[in-house]
Design an enzyme around this catalytic site. Structure first.
Site, PDB file in Angstrom:
ATOM      1  N   ALA A 100      33.051 -11.711 -35.118  1.00 12.89           N
ATOM      2  CA  ALA A 100      31.552 -11.892 -35.599  1.00 12.89           C
ATOM      3  C   ALA A 100      31.732 -12.239 -37.080  1.00 12.89           C
ATOM      4  CB  ALA A 100      30.855 -10.741 -35.347  1.00 12.89           C
ATOM      5  N   ASP A 101      30.685 -12.937 -37.494  1.00 19.28           N
ATOM      6  CA  ASP A 101      30.250 -13.535 -38.867  1.00 19.28           C
ATOM      7  C   ASP A 101      28.919 -13.110 -39.020  1.00 19.28           C
ATOM      8  OD1 ASP A 101      31.522 -14.713 -41.223  1.00 19.28           O
ATOM      9  OD2 ASP A 101      30.071 -16.246 -41.024  1.00 19.28           O
TER      10      ASP A 101
END
Length: 238
Positions: A100-101
């Site tokens: 994830a970012d």
């Protein structure tokens, strides 16, 4: 007629009895992130047995040539693929990789992690004084190896979640200074952690709370299902 549901002795430490968790039982899962917040969020839905391998992806994409959506999606995808390529030949290959970012957008500018106490204070002032909410985007990327030998050998699925956050207008500079001094938000995009003392900065949110923490849980579960059962879905559609 099926039997009505009943309670079990198990509580929150056990995943829900869903096909995706049944499939993953005993298999190797990797969280491609060093974030303790994302680890805690996966624990919250009952995923407690997984490896944490921080991606070596440099996260240096050129923002000037990409939209916010493209930037956060591509960063999450590259994080997941970097760990996949590193671990796919391991003795125990992963069944699922989650990456994830998260970025914060204010006044159409990406707000990074603060680099100094002064910048941190001014960042929080700007978020407080803005007439509009800032927006938190998290891109999730899930990778699973394909059962059939079809190029590229894996299934990659992504999703982007957006939450609007309204800072309280009556938060004083004195409070902001005290929050900066606490050190809590220095490693977070936007300079605050909503799950900690940073909750005192927030008036309200529109959207998924866990997204602001760093991993939207409902969307993550749905993406896990989409990634793992992609081949079944395609065969059914055919």
């Amino acid at each position: 007629m099926s039997e009505p549901p009943s309670y079990t002795d198990a509580v929150s430490a056990v995943p829900l009895n869903l096909p995706v968790f049944q499939f993953l039982r005993g298999k190797r899962i990797i969280l491609a992130s060093g974030s303790p917040r994302r680890k805690d969020l996966l624990n919250q839905i009952g995923l407690t047995k997984f490896d944490v391998i921080k991606s070596g992806f440099a996260e240096d994409l050129d923002k000037s040539h990409m939209s916010v959506y493209e930037y956060v999606q591509e960063t999450a995808s590259q994080k997941a693929l970097a760990v996949y390529k590193q671990e796919i030949e391991a003795e125990v290959e992963p069944a699922l990789i989650i990456a994830a970012d998260t970025i914060v957008l204010s006044k159409n500018q990406i707000v990074e992690k603060p680099t100094s106490a002064i910048e941190h204070f001014r960042m929080l002032q700007s978020l407080r004084d803005d007439d509009f909410p800032h927006r938190v985007f998290t891109a999730i990327a899930c990778v699973a190896p394909l059962q059939e030998p079809v190029y590229p050998g894996y299934n990659l699925q992504t999703h982007i979640e957006e939450t609007q956050v309204f800072f309280a207008k009556d938060v004083s500079d004195e409070f902001l200074s005290a929050y900066v001094a606490s050190g809590e938000g220095k490693d977070a995009a936007g300079g605050y952690q909503i799950q900690g003392k940073g909750a005192l900065l927030v008036d309200k949110i529109l959207g998924d709370y866990s997204n602001v923490v760093g991993l939207p849980l409902k969307a993550t579960l749905q993406l896990m299902e989409k990634t793992i059962f992609a081949e079944e879905s395609e065969s059914e559609e055919a």
